[in-house]
Design an enzyme around this catalytic site. Structure first.
Site, PDB file in Angstrom:
ATOM      1  N   GLY A 173       6.278   1.046 -10.269  1.00 60.16           N
ATOM      2  CA  GLY A 173       6.105   0.737 -11.690  1.00 60.16           C
ATOM      3  C   GLY A 173       6.492  -0.696 -12.036  1.00 60.16           C
ATOM      4  O   GLY A 173       6.440  -1.101 -13.199  1.00 60.16           O
ATOM      5  N   ARG A 174       6.868  -1.497 -11.040  1.00 65.09           N
ATOM      6  CA  ARG A 174       7.276  -2.887 -11.320  1.00 65.09           C
ATOM      7  C   ARG A 174       6.088  -3.720 -11.797  1.00 65.09           C
ATOM      8  O   ARG A 174       4.985  -3.578 -11.255  1.00 65.09           O
ATOM      9  CB  ARG A 174       7.793  -3.556 -10.034  1.00 65.09           C
ATOM     10  CG  ARG A 174       9.152  -3.095  -9.608  1.00 65.09           C
ATOM     11  CD  ARG A 174       9.681  -3.940  -8.473  1.00 65.09           C
ATOM     12  NE  ARG A 174       8.938  -3.742  -7.231  1.00 65.09           N
ATOM     13  CZ  ARG A 174       9.266  -4.315  -6.077  1.00 65.09           C
ATOM     14  NH1 ARG A 174      10.281  -5.145  -6.010  1.00 65.09           N
ATOM     15  NH2 ARG A 174       8.577  -4.080  -4.991  1.00 65.09           N
ATOM     16  N   PRO A 175       6.290  -4.614 -12.804  1.00 68.50           N
ATOM     17  CA  PRO A 175       5.190  -5.499 -13.191  1.00 68.50           C
ATOM     18  C   PRO A 175       4.838  -6.414 -12.016  1.00 68.50           C
ATOM     19  O   PRO A 175       5.729  -6.932 -11.347  1.00 68.50           O
ATOM     20  CB  PRO A 175       5.771  -6.337 -14.339  1.00 68.50           C
ATOM     21  CG  PRO A 175       7.146  -5.859 -14.584  1.00 68.50           C
ATOM     22  CD  PRO A 175       7.519  -4.854 -13.544  1.00 68.50           C
ATOM     23  N   ARG A 176       3.542  -6.547 -11.749  1.00 69.44           N
ATOM     24  CA  ARG A 176       3.133  -7.426 -10.654  1.00 69.44           C
ATOM     25  C   ARG A 176       3.031  -8.867 -11.146  1.00 69.44           C
ATOM     26  O   ARG A 176       2.660  -9.096 -12.298  1.00 69.44           O
ATOM     27  CB  ARG A 176       1.779  -6.990 -10.106  1.00 69.44           C
ATOM     28  CG  ARG A 176       1.833  -5.642  -9.435  1.00 69.44           C
ATOM     29  CD  ARG A 176       0.446  -5.155  -9.005  1.00 69.44           C
ATOM     30  NE  ARG A 176       0.544  -3.817  -8.418  1.00 69.44           N
ATOM     31  CZ  ARG A 176      -0.418  -2.906  -8.477  1.00 69.44           C
ATOM     32  NH1 ARG A 176      -1.551  -3.165  -9.079  1.00 69.44           N
ATOM     33  NH2 ARG A 176      -0.244  -1.734  -7.930  1.00 69.44           N
ATOM     34  N   GLY A 219     -14.679  -1.266 -12.578  1.00 71.71           N
ATOM     35  CA  GLY A 219     -13.872  -0.276 -13.291  1.00 71.71           C
ATOM     36  C   GLY A 219     -13.205   0.622 -12.276  1.00 71.71           C
ATOM     37  O   GLY A 219     -13.628   0.666 -11.113  1.00 71.71           O
ATOM     38  N   GLY A 269      -7.589   1.859  -2.039  1.00 75.66           N
ATOM     39  CA  GLY A 269      -7.641   3.319  -2.186  1.00 75.66           C
ATOM     40  C   GLY A 269      -8.958   3.761  -2.780  1.00 75.66           C
ATOM     41  O   GLY A 269      -9.599   4.683  -2.276  1.00 75.66           O
ATOM     42  N   GLY A 317      -2.068  -7.219  -1.101  1.00 75.70           N
ATOM     43  CA  GLY A 317      -2.024  -5.772  -1.359  1.00 75.70           C
ATOM     44  C   GLY A 317      -2.487  -5.491  -2.774  1.00 75.70           C
ATOM     45  O   GLY A 317      -2.785  -6.418  -3.547  1.00 75.70           O
ATOM     46  N   ASP A 318      -2.596  -4.194  -3.102  1.00 74.00           N
ATOM     47  CA  ASP A 318      -3.026  -3.761  -4.443  1.00 74.00           C
ATOM     48  C   ASP A 318      -4.416  -4.274  -4.798  1.00 74.00           C
ATOM     49  O   ASP A 318      -4.727  -4.530  -5.961  1.00 74.00           O
ATOM     50  CB  ASP A 318      -2.033  -4.220  -5.524  1.00 74.00           C
ATOM     51  CG  ASP A 318      -0.620  -3.795  -5.203  1.00 74.00           C
ATOM     52  OD1 ASP A 318      -0.457  -2.628  -4.824  1.00 74.00           O
ATOM     53  OD2 ASP A 318       0.294  -4.616  -5.308  1.00 74.00           O
ATOM     54  N   HIS A 359      -1.641   4.010  -3.206  1.00 72.86           N
ATOM     55  CA  HIS A 359      -3.058   3.850  -3.515  1.00 72.86           C
ATOM     56  C   HIS A 359      -3.362   4.710  -4.729  1.00 72.86           C
ATOM     57  O   HIS A 359      -3.031   5.890  -4.752  1.00 72.86           O
ATOM     58  CB  HIS A 359      -3.923   4.328  -2.350  1.00 72.86           C
ATOM     59  CG  HIS A 359      -3.882   3.389  -1.188  1.00 72.86           C
ATOM     60  ND1 HIS A 359      -4.272   3.741   0.070  1.00 72.86           N
ATOM     61  CD2 HIS A 359      -3.505   2.101  -1.112  1.00 72.86           C
ATOM     62  CE1 HIS A 359      -4.135   2.712   0.878  1.00 72.86           C
ATOM     63  NE2 HIS A 359      -3.669   1.702   0.184  1.00 72.86           N
TER      64      HIS A 359
HETATM   65  P1  GDP Z   1      -4.528  -0.379  -3.316  1.00 75.07           P
HETATM   66  O1  GDP Z   1      -3.120  -0.191  -2.896  1.00 75.07           O
HETATM   67  O2  GDP Z   1      -5.181  -1.535  -2.628  1.00 75.07           O
HETATM   68  O3  GDP Z   1      -5.342   0.865  -3.255  1.00 75.07           O
HETATM   69  O4  GDP Z   1      -4.505  -0.790  -4.826  1.00 75.07           O
HETATM   70  P2  GDP Z   1      -3.730  -0.085  -6.032  1.00 75.07           P
HETATM   71  O5  GDP Z   1      -4.093   1.320  -6.123  1.00 75.07           O
HETATM   72  O6  GDP Z   1      -2.299  -0.435  -6.010  1.00 75.07           O
HETATM   73  O7  GDP Z   1      -4.335  -0.932  -7.240  1.00 75.07           O
HETATM   74  C1  GDP Z   1      -5.577  -0.820  -7.641  1.00 75.07           C
HETATM   75  C2  GDP Z   1      -5.532  -0.405  -9.101  1.00 75.07           C
HETATM   76  O8  GDP Z   1      -6.649  -0.922  -9.731  1.00 75.07           O
HETATM   77  C3  GDP Z   1      -5.589   1.088  -9.297  1.00 75.07           C
HETATM   78  O9  GDP Z   1      -4.911   1.436 -10.471  1.00 75.07           O
HETATM   79  C4  GDP Z   1      -7.097   1.349  -9.451  1.00 75.07           C
HETATM   80  O10 GDP Z   1      -7.397   2.514 -10.221  1.00 75.07           O
HETATM   81  C5  GDP Z   1      -7.492   0.115 -10.185  1.00 75.07           C
HETATM   82  N1  GDP Z   1      -8.850  -0.351  -9.903  1.00 75.07           N
HETATM   83  C6  GDP Z   1      -9.483  -0.345  -8.713  1.00 75.07           C
HETATM   84  N2  GDP Z   1     -10.694  -0.932  -8.817  1.00 75.07           N
HETATM   85  C7  GDP Z   1     -10.800  -1.336 -10.110  1.00 75.07           C
HETATM   86  C8  GDP Z   1     -11.805  -2.035 -10.840  1.00 75.07           C
HETATM   87  O11 GDP Z   1     -12.844  -2.417 -10.347  1.00 75.07           O
HETATM   88  N3  GDP Z   1     -11.527  -2.289 -12.166  1.00 75.07           N
HETATM   89  C9  GDP Z   1     -10.382  -1.902 -12.764  1.00 75.07           C
HETATM   90  N4  GDP Z   1     -10.204  -2.203 -14.052  1.00 75.07           N
HETATM   91  N5  GDP Z   1      -9.422  -1.238 -12.112  1.00 75.07           N
HETATM   92  C10 GDP Z   1      -9.636  -0.964 -10.803  1.00 75.07           C
END
Ligand code: GDP
Length: 424
Positions: A302-305, A414, A16, A11-12, A40
């Site tokens: 907000g938990r550290p991963r 990014g 999104g 996940g994460d 997301h």
């Molecule tokens: P999801 O649950 O799979 O959508 O993932 P999350 O939203 O929990 O985590 C993705 C995080 O990484 C979010 O804060 C995004 O804004 C950020 N993010 C996504 N793609 C990139 C990337 O290519 N580079 C960086 N630095 N951050 C990204």
């Protein structure tokens, strides 16, 4: 055309932002499982949004979003999530949001049961997000769930609730010694948060079937990743639903349809929230640096991963479980902080080298076998095409692509909508 956007890892992965990006080519985006236990994060020209329940397509006015029958919906959370988005200027109405009449509602007593059980487990806890997800899926399979469609028939809902609440209160008061819930309070909760949602509740099977017949492009959006799937993930440290692409048509409400394209979202390194085996986990300063560079703190909690290097064994398994046709490799820019980049290419289990992802106790015993790739240590966040990347970054992408044996189509560098490049 039916596309699934799914997570390859824990996940994460950045699903999104990929849904937000690719929903431009879609007519409909559907969430098919889970609840508000994950978030997301989407950053685009309208701002930064954390979506826990709503499909990420909601940020595009021309896209219709569907919350499928496979979801569990905390209606109080949903009402607030809609309000927040409206305040940010996002239009949400029954025209662009449809909620399945068969989706299960997550009531406060299930949130309470989740917290009480984690507290009872003490240091053996699962690391639940405490949003009621395991108890409410439990209710679904015990046939004690209340569905969104029941909000349209309050007398029927009250009748069922009386029985369910009696059972739930027995659990809460007798097992956990905690205060129970009254019928009056619960009816008032269902009324308060059900009323603003009534107009959104439809038979989403009929809606999606018709849309598909009319040639609409439909995207299924997963929450979490393959390694959290209730059947195929790191059980019991999984989520309580099927997150894999094969479940998407079922949880969306169109079990008779087949996915045309499964796009796996895979992170350039590993992260994991909560407890359970995480073979590539880094600790100390190395972990801190990577966590800070990637902003690895849970969107919902907000938990550290927990963080680590890329895990080929787990990701190859994730690609298999998701039936991925192609991949998006996300957050490559974060690895700019590393000098040598560790990639786990196999596991060592009691002296035996293993490259098939194990389960249960074998996974607990697995130790990572690393290869180290050269880092690039420069800012790559402005790269728009492959040639803009330093050689070491290209080598890293190619190494991973070969290792997991699936084409990488997109690479993100990014968090912004256009901070990515395509490989082909
Ligand atoms: P999801 O649950 O799979 O959508 O993932 P999350 O939203 O929990 O985590 C993705 C995080 O990484 C979010 O804060 C995004 O804004 C950020 N993010 C996504 N793609 C990139 C990337 O290519 N580079 C960086 N630095 N951050 C990204």
């Amino acid at each position: 055309m039916l596309t699934a956007i799914v997570g390859i890892n824990w996940g994460d992965e950045g699903k999104g932002r990929m849904v937000d990006l690719l929903s431009e080519e879609q007519d409909i985006v559907v969430r098919y499982q889970g609840g508000n236990n994950a978030g997301h994060t989407v950053i685009n020209n309208k701002g930064k949004f954390i979506l826990n329940l709503l499909p990420s397509g909601i940020l595009r006015p021309e896209v219709t979003c569907v919350m499928g029958n496979g979801m569990v919906i905390d209606i109080e959370h949903l009402v607030h999530e809609i309000e927040k988005l409206r305040e940010a200027g996002i239009a949400i109405s029954p025209a662009n949001l449809k909620i399945s009449d068969k989706a299960i509602i997550c009531p406060p007593y299930d949130v309470a049961c989740d917290k009480l059980e984690e507290a009872r487990l003490g240091d053996k806890k699962f690391g639940s997000t405490n949003r009621g997800i395991a108890p409410v899926y439990g209710d679904k399979y015990m046939k004690k769930g209340i569905r969104m469609g029941d909000l349209l028939h309050m007398d029927y809902l009250k009748e069922r609730l009386a029985n369910i609440l009696e059972y739930k209160n027995l659990t809460i008061t007798k097992i956990y010694n905690a205060p129970g819930y009254t019928m009056d309070d619960m009816i008032s909760w269902f009324e308060t948060y059900g009323a603003p949602l009534r107009d959104y509740i439809v038979d989403t099977t009929a809606f999606l079937d018709e849309a598909n017949k009319a040639g609409k492009r439909i995207m299924f959006e997963a929450q979490l990743g393959a390694l959290r799937d209730i059947d195929f993930g790191i059980y019991p440290y999984t989520s309580s639903s099927n997150v894999i692409a094969a479940y998407a048509p079922i949880g969306a409400g169109v079990p008779h349809l087949k996915i045309d394209r499964s796009l796996g979202i895979m992170k350039a390194y590993s992260t994991c929230v909560g407890e359970g085996p995480f073979t590539v986990e880094m600790f100390g300063e190395e972990a801190e640096t990577l966590r800070a560079a990637g902003g690895e703190y849970g969107a919902a909690t907000g938990r550290p991963r927990r963080v680590g290097g890329f895990d080929v064994v787990a990701s190859k398994y994730g690609v298999l479980c998701q039936g991925a046709d192609e991949l998006a490799l996300t957050k490559l820019d974060v690895l700019s902080c590393m000098d040598k980049i560790p990639v786990c290419v196999a596991y060592d289990i009691n002296g035996k080298k293993v490259d098939l992802f194990p389960s249960g106790e074998a996974l607990n015993q697995a130790k990572p076998v690393y290869e180290y790739l050269e880092g690039w240590q420069c800012d790559i966040s402005q790269a728009k095409k492959l040639e803009d990347l330093p050689k070491q970054a290209i080598d890293y992408i190619k190494f991973i692509e070969k290792a997991v044996n699936c084409p990488i189509r997109y690479v993100s560098v990014g968090p912004d909508r256009d901070a990515y490049l395509t490989m082909f």
